[in-house]
Design a protein around this motif. Structure first.
Motif, PDB file in Angstrom:
ATOM      1  N   ASP A   1      -3.949   7.447  -4.469  1.00 56.73           N
ATOM      2  CA  ASP A   1      -4.492   8.745  -4.069  1.00 56.73           C
ATOM      3  C   ASP A   1      -4.870   9.590  -5.280  1.00 56.73           C
ATOM      4  O   ASP A   1      -5.845  10.351  -5.243  1.00 56.73           O
ATOM      5  CB  ASP A   1      -3.472   9.501  -3.216  1.00 56.73           C
ATOM      6  CG  ASP A   1      -3.366   8.943  -1.812  1.00 56.73           C
ATOM      7  OD1 ASP A   1      -4.234   8.127  -1.424  1.00 56.73           O
ATOM      8  OD2 ASP A   1      -2.410   9.302  -1.097  1.00 56.73           O
TER       9      ASP A   1
ATOM     10  N   TYR B   1       0.841  -1.212   0.000  1.00 59.65           N
ATOM     11  CA  TYR B   1       0.000   0.000   0.000  1.00 59.65           C
ATOM     12  C   TYR B   1       0.867   1.251   0.000  1.00 59.65           C
ATOM     13  O   TYR B   1       0.614   2.198  -0.754  1.00 59.65           O
ATOM     14  CB  TYR B   1      -0.921  -0.020   1.215  1.00 59.65           C
ATOM     15  CG  TYR B   1      -1.906   1.124   1.256  1.00 59.65           C
ATOM     16  CD1 TYR B   1      -2.929   1.221   0.317  1.00 59.65           C
ATOM     17  CD2 TYR B   1      -1.804   2.116   2.224  1.00 59.65           C
ATOM     18  CE1 TYR B   1      -3.830   2.269   0.341  1.00 59.65           C
ATOM     19  CE2 TYR B   1      -2.701   3.174   2.257  1.00 59.65           C
ATOM     20  CZ  TYR B   1      -3.707   3.252   1.319  1.00 59.65           C
ATOM     21  OH  TYR B   1      -4.607   4.290   1.342  1.00 59.65           O
ATOM     22  N   ALA B   2       1.909   1.242   0.813  1.00 61.53           N
ATOM     23  CA  ALA B   2       2.809   2.394   0.862  1.00 61.53           C
ATOM     24  C   ALA B   2       3.501   2.612  -0.474  1.00 61.53           C
ATOM     25  O   ALA B   2       3.747   3.758  -0.877  1.00 61.53           O
ATOM     26  CB  ALA B   2       3.846   2.197   1.964  1.00 61.53           C
TER      27      ALA B   2
ATOM     28  N   ARG C   1       0.756   4.090  -2.954  1.00 65.45           N
ATOM     29  CA  ARG C   1      -0.124   5.130  -2.410  1.00 65.45           C
ATOM     30  C   ARG C   1      -0.270   6.319  -3.348  1.00 65.45           C
ATOM     31  O   ARG C   1      -1.352   6.921  -3.466  1.00 65.45           O
ATOM     32  CB  ARG C   1       0.432   5.583  -1.048  1.00 65.45           C
ATOM     33  CG  ARG C   1      -0.457   6.587  -0.317  1.00 65.45           C
ATOM     34  CD  ARG C   1      -1.753   5.958   0.151  1.00 65.45           C
ATOM     35  NE  ARG C   1      -2.600   6.929   0.806  1.00 65.45           N
ATOM     36  CZ  ARG C   1      -2.585   7.179   2.122  1.00 65.45           C
ATOM     37  NH1 ARG C   1      -1.738   6.503   2.907  1.00 65.45           N
ATOM     38  NH2 ARG C   1      -3.388   8.061   2.646  1.00 65.45           N
TER      39      ARG C   1
ATOM     40  N   HIS D   1      -8.583   1.931   2.867  1.00 68.52           N
ATOM     41  CA  HIS D   1      -7.581   0.862   2.824  1.00 68.52           C
ATOM     42  C   HIS D   1      -7.912  -0.211   3.844  1.00 68.52           C
ATOM     43  O   HIS D   1      -8.114   0.082   5.033  1.00 68.52           O
ATOM     44  CB  HIS D   1      -6.187   1.430   3.114  1.00 68.52           C
ATOM     45  CG  HIS D   1      -5.138   0.375   3.291  1.00 68.52           C
ATOM     46  ND1 HIS D   1      -4.130   0.459   4.241  1.00 68.52           N
ATOM     47  CD2 HIS D   1      -4.936  -0.811   2.638  1.00 68.52           C
ATOM     48  CE1 HIS D   1      -3.371  -0.618   4.168  1.00 68.52           C
ATOM     49  NE2 HIS D   1      -3.830  -1.391   3.207  1.00 68.52           N
TER      50      HIS D   1
ATOM     51  N   ASN E   1       4.788   3.330  -6.973  1.00 70.73           N
ATOM     52  CA  ASN E   1       5.358   4.677  -6.920  1.00 70.73           C
ATOM     53  C   ASN E   1       6.688   4.746  -7.674  1.00 70.73           C
ATOM     54  O   ASN E   1       7.013   5.743  -8.291  1.00 70.73           O
ATOM     55  CB  ASN E   1       5.613   5.098  -5.467  1.00 70.73           C
ATOM     56  CG  ASN E   1       4.334   5.169  -4.650  1.00 70.73           C
ATOM     57  OD1 ASN E   1       3.237   5.287  -5.201  1.00 70.73           O
ATOM     58  ND2 ASN E   1       4.478   5.107  -3.337  1.00 70.73           N
TER      59      ASN E   1
END
Length: 323
Positions: A126, A118-119, A122, A134, A177
């Motif tokens: 978002d 998730y990190a 993110r 979450h 990311n």
């Protein structure tokens, strides 16, 4: 006479279930082809399989290019004795967003994802689903599997190959990311013969400082610097017995059979109350170690020969001969 076990009776453990990045790392091990693969829930269980003999080796994650060292692995290796790293394997880490068939992005209100995944996704979540919720999952694969067992979440963050194992639709790809993210895995076994030096090797250690006096960390690092040994990783982890006490997880370039590395480890052992040698093994990227000539094997051998000649009274090339 003991017979050699067939590949079908040899087991390798990995963090499961099927479809995880750890399984992708294990697929890179030629010796594991045709063997039994044991899916386990955590690093402790994987190493217990090794120490008990249920598995000949276990594949575990030890470092991520984004998150750094995997603390659970580092702590386990510090506390389980008589283990050896046989090799390292790199896996590119990216994620997809999956959902039950018929679901669209507009339908997604809650996303199931492992906290680390998730990190690492993110930013995309978002931007694309600004009002999403979450729901934490125990693993990347479990996040996807739960979609078929419950409707609490509408979508899940999962590894790219997840649809090979579960009937799910892919709503989006490459949602990480960092598109260059890589996780480093190590294959860990019980005490075993050292892999031979290849010229592109890595050695892993865990080292404790003798006390917390000023300059102790510098003293430790000088054991490597004065022998021309480069460190590719150094991270601290609390020992756990009291505040302020730390051990250091270290990766260095070279093999314990390289003279400069062996000499550095001897110095380290004299300095530290506890040195855990985890193994010397080929680097996954196969990049050859660059060694300054003054730290080459021949230099250390010549230095020992010079000292031995002095002790035994033999003439040396550094002393003037009698006329």
């Amino acid at each position: 006479m003991t017979s050699t076990p067939s590949p079908a009776t040899v087991s390798y453990s990995y963090l499961g279930p099927a479809g995880t990045f750890t399984e992708a790392a294990l697929k890179q091990v030629p010796e594991a082809v045709g063997a039994q693969w044991r899916s386990v829930n955590n690093v402790g269980e994987a190493l217990d399989d090794v120490t008990s003999g249920r598995s000949v080796a276990a594949m575990i994650a030890i470092e991520n290019s984004v998150e750094g060292g995997v603390s659970a692995t580092q702590d386990a290796l510090a506390n389980v004795p008589n283990l050896r790293i046989l090799g390292e394997y790199l896996v590119s880490v990216n994620f997809v967003l999956v959902a039950r068939p018929g679901t669209t992005l507009a339908d997604v209100k809650v996303v199931n994802a492992h906290p680390v995944a998730y990190a690492q996704t993110r930013r995309w979540l978002d931007a694309t689903l600004p009002s999403h919720g979450h729901m934490p999952a125990s693993s990347n694969v479990a996040a996807a599997a739960t979609l078929l067992e419950s409707e609490l979440a509408d979508a899940a963050v999962a590894p790219p190959g997840i649809t090979e194992h579960y009937e799910l639709d892919v709503l989006a790809t490459e949602i990480g990311n960092n598109q260059n993210a890589v996780t480093r895995f190590v294959l860990v076994s019980a005490l075993a013969d050292l892999p031979k030096p290849t010229g592109a090797d890595k050695t892993s250690l865990i080292v404790e400082l003798p006390d917390d006096k000023p300059g102790r960390l510098l003293d430790m690092l000088e054991q490597f610097a004065t022998r021309g040994v480069n460190l590719s990783l150094i991270e601290s982890r609390p020992i756990g017995d009291e505040l302020g006490r730390y051990r250091f997880v270290i990766d260095l370039e070279g093999h314990i059979l390289d003279e400069r590395v062996a000499d550095a480890l001897l110095g380290l052992k004299r300095f530290s109350p506890k040195v855990i040698f985890l193994g010397s093994y080929p680097r996954a990227d196969k990049l050859a170690t660059t060694v300054t000539p003054r730290y080459g094997n021949d230099v250390f051998v010549e230095a020992r020969d010079w000292l031995r000649a002095i002790i035994t009274g033999e003439p040396t090339t550094d002393e003037p001969s009698a006329s």
